[in-house]
Design an enzyme around this catalytic site. Sequence first.
Site, PDB file in Angstrom:
ATOM      1  CE  LYS A  96      -3.843  -0.084   2.431  1.00  0.00           C
ATOM      2  NZ  LYS A  96      -4.654  -0.464   3.602  1.00  0.00           N
ATOM      3  NE  ARG A 112      -6.394   3.859   4.765  1.00  0.00           N
ATOM      4  CZ  ARG A 112      -7.803   3.857   4.353  1.00  0.00           C
ATOM      5  NH1 ARG A 112      -8.061   2.396   3.998  1.00  0.00           N
ATOM      6  NH2 ARG A 112      -8.612   4.831   4.085  1.00  0.00           N
ATOM      7  N   GLY A 170      -7.869  -7.222   5.024  1.00  0.00           N
ATOM      8  CA  GLY A 170      -8.669  -7.452   6.355  1.00  0.00           C
ATOM      9  C   GLY A 170      -8.032  -8.308   7.476  1.00  0.00           C
ATOM     10  CG  MET A 172      -2.366  -7.312   9.664  1.00  0.00           C
ATOM     11  SD  MET A 172      -0.801  -6.881   9.246  1.00  0.00           S
ATOM     12  CE  MET A 172      -0.827  -6.494   7.642  1.00  0.00           C
ATOM     13  NE  ARG A 183      -6.520  -3.948  -2.715  1.00  0.00           N
ATOM     14  CZ  ARG A 183      -7.307  -4.329  -1.588  1.00  0.00           C
ATOM     15  NH1 ARG A 183      -6.388  -4.496  -0.430  1.00  0.00           N
ATOM     16  NH2 ARG A 183      -8.320  -4.462  -1.369  1.00  0.00           N
ATOM     17  CG  HIS A 225      -9.425 -46.079  -3.123  1.00  0.00           C
ATOM     18  ND1 HIS A 225     -10.782 -46.145  -3.642  1.00  0.00           N
ATOM     19  CD2 HIS A 225      -8.792 -46.823  -3.919  1.00  0.00           C
ATOM     20  CE1 HIS A 225     -10.718 -46.672  -4.572  1.00  0.00           C
ATOM     21  NE2 HIS A 225      -9.644 -47.133  -5.028  1.00  0.00           N
ATOM     22  CB  SER A 238       8.822 -43.204 -13.107  1.00  0.00           C
ATOM     23  OG  SER A 238       7.612 -42.398 -12.767  1.00  0.00           O
ATOM     24  CG  ASP A 289       3.976 -46.005  -2.368  1.00  0.00           C
ATOM     25  OD1 ASP A 289       2.800 -45.495  -1.895  1.00  0.00           O
ATOM     26  OD2 ASP A 289       4.071 -47.122  -2.791  1.00  0.00           O
ATOM     27  CB  CYS A 327       4.184 -41.036 -12.195  1.00  0.00           C
ATOM     28  SG  CYS A 327       4.958 -42.294 -11.116  1.00  0.00           S
ATOM     29  CE1 TYR A 353       7.027 -39.136 -16.500  1.00  0.00           C
ATOM     30  CE2 TYR A 353       9.090 -39.370 -17.671  1.00  0.00           C
ATOM     31  CZ  TYR A 353       8.098 -39.883 -16.920  1.00  0.00           C
ATOM     32  OH  TYR A 353       8.195 -41.069 -16.313  1.00  0.00           O
TER      33      TYR A 353
END
Lengths: 883, 883
Positions: free
Chosen positions: B36, B106, B115, B117, B350, B465, B775, B780, B842, B862
Amino acid sequence: MFHRVKGMMKNNVKKNKMVYFFDEGKKEMRELLGGKGANLAEMTSLNVPVPSGFTITTETCDQYYVQGKKFPKGLKEQVDANIKKLESKINAKFNDKTNPLLVSVRSGAANSMPGMMDTILNLGINDQVVQTLINKTQNKRFAYDTYRRFIQMFGNVVMGVEHHDFEQEIQKIKDKRKVHYDTELTADDLKELVKNYKTLILKVTKKSFPEDPRIQLDMSIEAVFGSWNNPRAIAYRRLNDIKGLKGTAVNIQAMVFGNMGESSGTGVCFSRNPSTGENKFYGEYLMNSQGEDVVAGIRTPKHIEGLEKQNPKVYKQLVAIKNKIEKHFKDMQDMEFTIQEGKLHVLQTRNGKRTAHGAVKIAVDMVNEKLIDKKTALLRVAPESLDQLLHKQIDPKAKTGVIATGLPASPGAAVGRIVFTAERAEEVAKNEKVVLVRTETSPEDLIGMSVSQGILTARGGMTSHAAVVARGMGKCCVSGCQDIVVDEKAKTLTIKKKNLVLKEMDYITLDGSLGQVFKGSLGLVEPNLSGDFSILMEWADEFRKLKIRANADIPRDAKVARAFGAEGIGLCRTEHMFFDGDRIKAMRKMILANNEIERRKALAELLPFQKSDFLGLFKEMNGLPVTIRLLDPPLHEFLPKGQKEIKELAKELKVTPEWIMQISKNLHEVNPMLGHRGCRLGITYPEITEMQVQAIMEAACELTKQKVDVKPEIMVPLVGKVEELINQKEVIKRIADQVMKKYNVKVDYLIGTMIEVPRAALTADEIAVEAEFFSFGTNDLTQMTLGFSRDDIGKFLPDYLKKNIYEKDPFAVLDQTGVGLLVRMACEKGRKIRKDIKLGICGEHGGEPKSVEFCHRAGLDYVSCSPYRVPIARLAAAQAVLK
Amino acid sequence: MFHRVKGMMKNNVKKNKMVYFFDEGKKEMRELLGGKGANLAEMTSLNVPVPSGFTITTETCDQYYVQGKKFPKGLKEQVDANIKKLESKINAKFNDKTNPLLVSVRSGAANSMPGMMDTILNLGINDQVVQTLINKTQNKRFAYDTYRRFIQMFGNVVMGVEHHDFEQEIQKIKDKRKVHYDTELTADDLKELVKNYKTLILKVTKKSFPEDPRIQLDMSIEAVFGSWNNPRAIAYRRLNDIKGLKGTAVNIQAMVFGNMGESSGTGVCFSRNPSTGENKFYGEYLMNSQGEDVVAGIRTPKHIEGLEKQNPKVYKQLVAIKNKIEKHFKDMQDMEFTIQEGKLHVLQTRNGKRTAHGAVKIAVDMVNEKLIDKKTALLRVAPESLDQLLHKQIDPKAKTGVIATGLPASPGAAVGRIVFTAERAEEVAKNEKVVLVRTETSPEDLIGMSVSQGILTARGGMTSHAAVVARGMGKCCVSGCQDIVVDEKAKTLTIKKKNLVLKEMDYITLDGSLGQVFKGSLGLVEPNLSGDFSILMEWADEFRKLKIRANADIPRDAKVARAFGAEGIGLCRTEHMFFDGDRIKAMRKMILANNEIERRKALAELLPFQKSDFLGLFKEMNGLPVTIRLLDPPLHEFLPKGQKEIKELAKELKVTPEWIMQISKNLHEVNPMLGHRGCRLGITYPEITEMQVQAIMEAACELTKQKVDVKPEIMVPLVGKVEELINQKEVIKRIADQVMKKYNVKVDYLIGTMIEVPRAALTADEIAVEAEFFSFGTNDLTQMTLGFSRDDIGKFLPDYLKKNIYEKDPFAVLDQTGVGLLVRMACEKGRKIRKDIKLGICGEHGGEPKSVEFCHRAGLDYVSCSPYRVPIARLAAAQAVLK
């Protein structure tokens, strides 16, 4: 340029020397000539009467395989040259009409692999030579017996005809002659047998038995090479962790005969008693026999002392030789000898195998005799073997009739009446010794286990609950005994194989060192920790750098550990304190609490129990550090499982059984190993940590006031991120300060953490900012790093070992490549941030010699293991320095 | 020497500059002045009519905390000096009798925290100043209203009196006056209210309301500093991942008043439409009001266009300003303005928040307008927000009445009839849209899930799952909805909180993006992938280095993935193919087989199914690589659990239910995650691998003959030791060779492995000898590295997040320090051994922007993610390059 070529040629020449005559070698050439070959060479140079011969190197065996199972170029020529040398040396020749050469062909790798590879004796005999032998010895029966023995051995080992087929041929002749023993067969019978053997070989192999000794020899050499990779030999190497060898050497040696009449004989002797270690000549012999007769056990051999009367000259010579070579080899020797017509020949010498007891005594004696130094003595005793000395054993004389075999989960022996539940164990144990028999054990069985002599389970591996707890208690345990079916309800133990059903209160005997189960009550012998044992331990202490601590949860175990030489407690599992009588009730109240207030109330009930445990433990370990791990297992482990128990508990706590089952269900986890346990409990329920720290510090403060030297080390389990430790450290410090203020006394204590989650090892630098010590929990670290659940590994580990994917159970022997890398990373990262950080290991690996050696190399400060493994760790730690 | 001291002094001076007047700053000083403050300074230098003022730096806030919540030395003096400058600039003074200075105070950090502070308006007013105001404005009501607003704000924010207490005072007066609205209160009423407010403050705080504006100011500055660490602000920063800030700046600015009559007003405007992105002036205003009135919603603000009529001059000026500053800031601006007696003041500008849709359009438009370049445009769109564009949404107009809230497990929206079982879902879905509601889902529910519009579960986290499968299918899912109780038997869904019971076939609506559940059938709107979206995606593709693949198991998913721009399949989980109809039967036969022969027979039944799946997948991905993971989950996952199903299966397979239960029991694992799964299955049952490879290669060979470009990559799961890969590679090569020989065609295929066990990452150099690609299975790998069971994490993760032990769920956002270290190690070790090794990820993290950025930095080739996250990954990968 010329130089280089010349150098290369030299190398080639050297590389191409594939055969060494016995006078060309020495004992240091073990890698190349194998143990047997090197020692035969050494004895030759010591002028010990060794039958002449030569050795084909282990590298030649390697070449044989490299070239697709073909003799390397030049081998035949070198064998020819050495045969010539041998023939001229002993004035005998293959196929000679007056003095035919017969040889033995024996395997011999750098490491001893007794009985695993092939041997051929009496090679060189054929239809012509047998006649010469008859002429020469005037002993037709001996000649044909030698001939048929050779065909049988050669036919079996080299040509692959079943041993059983040859036995049938003998039986046929015996039936025909209506005799009972081989010895009753005449020379002509044996002559007929030779003919029949040859027919048999032709029939089975479609090849004739080769009459040419030189062809016999090549075929035998190839057979010995081949036996290097027979399944037995491969298995033996895997089991004994023999690696990096090139192959087997082949020893070709002139035959001598112990079966040429009553002035001949053969025997085996040890320069000291291998069983007791006494420095007394020890052995057996049999006149008019070949080596295999001594082993076969048909005739009973005589004690070696008998030879003094029978042939004092040879006896004196033998004693002189054994003295000479023991002094030369500086170790107890195991020798084979043959007397041929009154003349002594030594066929082999090697360092003798010995019992643990013998090993300790011989090592200590030899130092006293100034034959070896302490370092050598320490390296002579296999640490693992000490286990035999620390536990009761079944009396060897009484040991008979194994009814089932499982895993040797915890060493020692146990005799007692069968009980099938922990409760029953408690009842019966008041009056009688009991053995607890279960499908598998759970933490609820703890008390029952502690009052039993031993534990037998049908399921679970070497690191199952039963195994781990039993080892901790120093109690005999046979686990994963798949031969048995346990029906806890019907109170029966069924061994289908044996068609046997045992019932409650029947006697049973266990051998936990071998995993054997016996019916009935067998006699036991107490461990005998002789003076030699403690002398050896003191020597170990002189050399080792690693401190040795013990894992102990209760004062009794701590006492045992200290007696065995433990220098502190490396792991006190506080949860083991919660299973007893009123404690488990308070624990369950805590778990079933609806809110923090109720939970705090239940914890307040637990506090005095914990405190009294710590009082006992600290007193026992006065002056030594005690590492206390805060509550670790998931809470559901403490809840009852059975309907009956749940009902009882519900009644007592004035709740409904459904409520308990609901809580149980809520606490259920899919993978409890990776669930709500360790510091995760202390973080979600800080009041548990608060109570435990209060108990520890109150005990410590009280004892400090009584001038007991208390060194508590508070350990936060399962930390994976430094923020977890920061969280728990705040609680620990706050409570510790409160308690010390209350008692107005200062106790020096440490706060540290287990490193058992891979992430903790990876971020050990961050964690070391907060931790004053690391203790590697290699059990869990192995589980997570390898992704192996200890409880489920039984489904695939056997296949993994069989297929050589893992060489050893990684829960028994630390996986140095994978888990070890994490340990080394963590040590390095930890020390970088906090130079004086204390590093230790408290997993099951802490008492395994190879893993102890790893810990030494990784630079740990201490290892911690079950009390009964402390001496093993002490010796292993010394050996790690000396290796 | 002198130089150094001077330099240091200079630094000190610079360091000690704690206050910047608006004409001293610029927009690049955001870190120091807050967003600001920096923008106010920038507007000042652009000659935008900004009320004068100054900013206390964020570093001062930091100092305030460092010094134990005390003003740093010199701050007061610097504030005094700036007040003086302000007073002279606008010709007003604190307490001045003719032109009193009123200011706003402010907060404003470097990152926007709207909002969170504190703000204080109208500071400088007191009993004396209020009189001056009356004199000056001739508006007694305005003056007292201003006064009472200030006391109320100051009393609440600075002095800590509850807002509610002030409201009660207003209510009392309104009751007394018998009026309904604040606006109905007279100047005298407000005067009385001022008195009552002061009494209230004294009563509650025991302190008087301070009349001195300078004291008011210091107290307010301190309050703003304090609000930096209020719980709301801390939580906001954690949730929005705002880190490394020093604190908040404090902006002190001359007040202007929008409530000084009908020629005054206040408003908020955007330089473009933040919702649609249209380049059209957009905003609201309200005459005779202060900012809070616009927000409070008592009076309805007017569209900004209305201002053109009301005050054409001001409107024109405002449009000019917004054009100017948008051009200057090169982004869509969100401005606050006030008109005081016809004069325009801009209070703040802003970068405006916008919808995903708006963000894409604005970014593309601004490139077309040549305002920004493509790189900037790409960085303007939050990748995560694209999710909104790819799924159906609940019609915003229809959205009302949330009945329960769970986890936003898979985005989108769903409407349908409630069903409680997968079977029922299949039945009902033939005629009607259904939503599957379950306590939790299991692999058996797969078909049921695939025919449902959405899934709602009571248990399970973001990676349960249900969540994982739903995201994979691009289906809406709300998981872990603890508000609901599902009774599958009674077919009810109970929401206790709402006293609501829903039954089967009742309508329900889900918002998977927000985790909300609604009663009844709400209207949905279709996703609108506008041209701008695909333009932006093309730009992303120009810059990104990472390839983007998708995780897809069936042709339909592969098709979606390709449409979203996937450049291959990174993970095809073959086991997902086994749950359908006859397949599950064959699978179960295989599992229940007594021996290898029976198992092979059952596998032969599965072969055609697998092959046809691969045929479809390969065809769909013609020309692109397809990574196929061999069977991974433990076998028990495929067996039925319920009694009824077991009985049916037993009947079909002609075995007893007991037999099935026995096998189930044998297969049961304590920690299935670390059990007999992955390549461990293929090693113990090579015939499973054989069948799968046969299916893959037969499909590949057939299609190759049909000129389809097939690029199979066969992936061995759960490898931890290279020997495991060697074992499976032998099987794969053997079968692949056989099949290719049979078809007489060559298919180029790769053999590689998942890196998902920590040991695999640690020994990646050894594994790279055998693997053509890695990969990273970060799901896991996270479970094992952190020791967190994904299924059980719900028991402690909420506490961990609350206590800031983890900032984010490590299964959603990759743990870069721990798991990331293993990934980096493995990449390095792998590339060292095999330069051209293909590296990918993956796990679920493959579609999470921060994790994608990590993968880019780690040098992966990738990432692979759910089809619906492919666009997100494309954008994130481009941003990773641009950042």
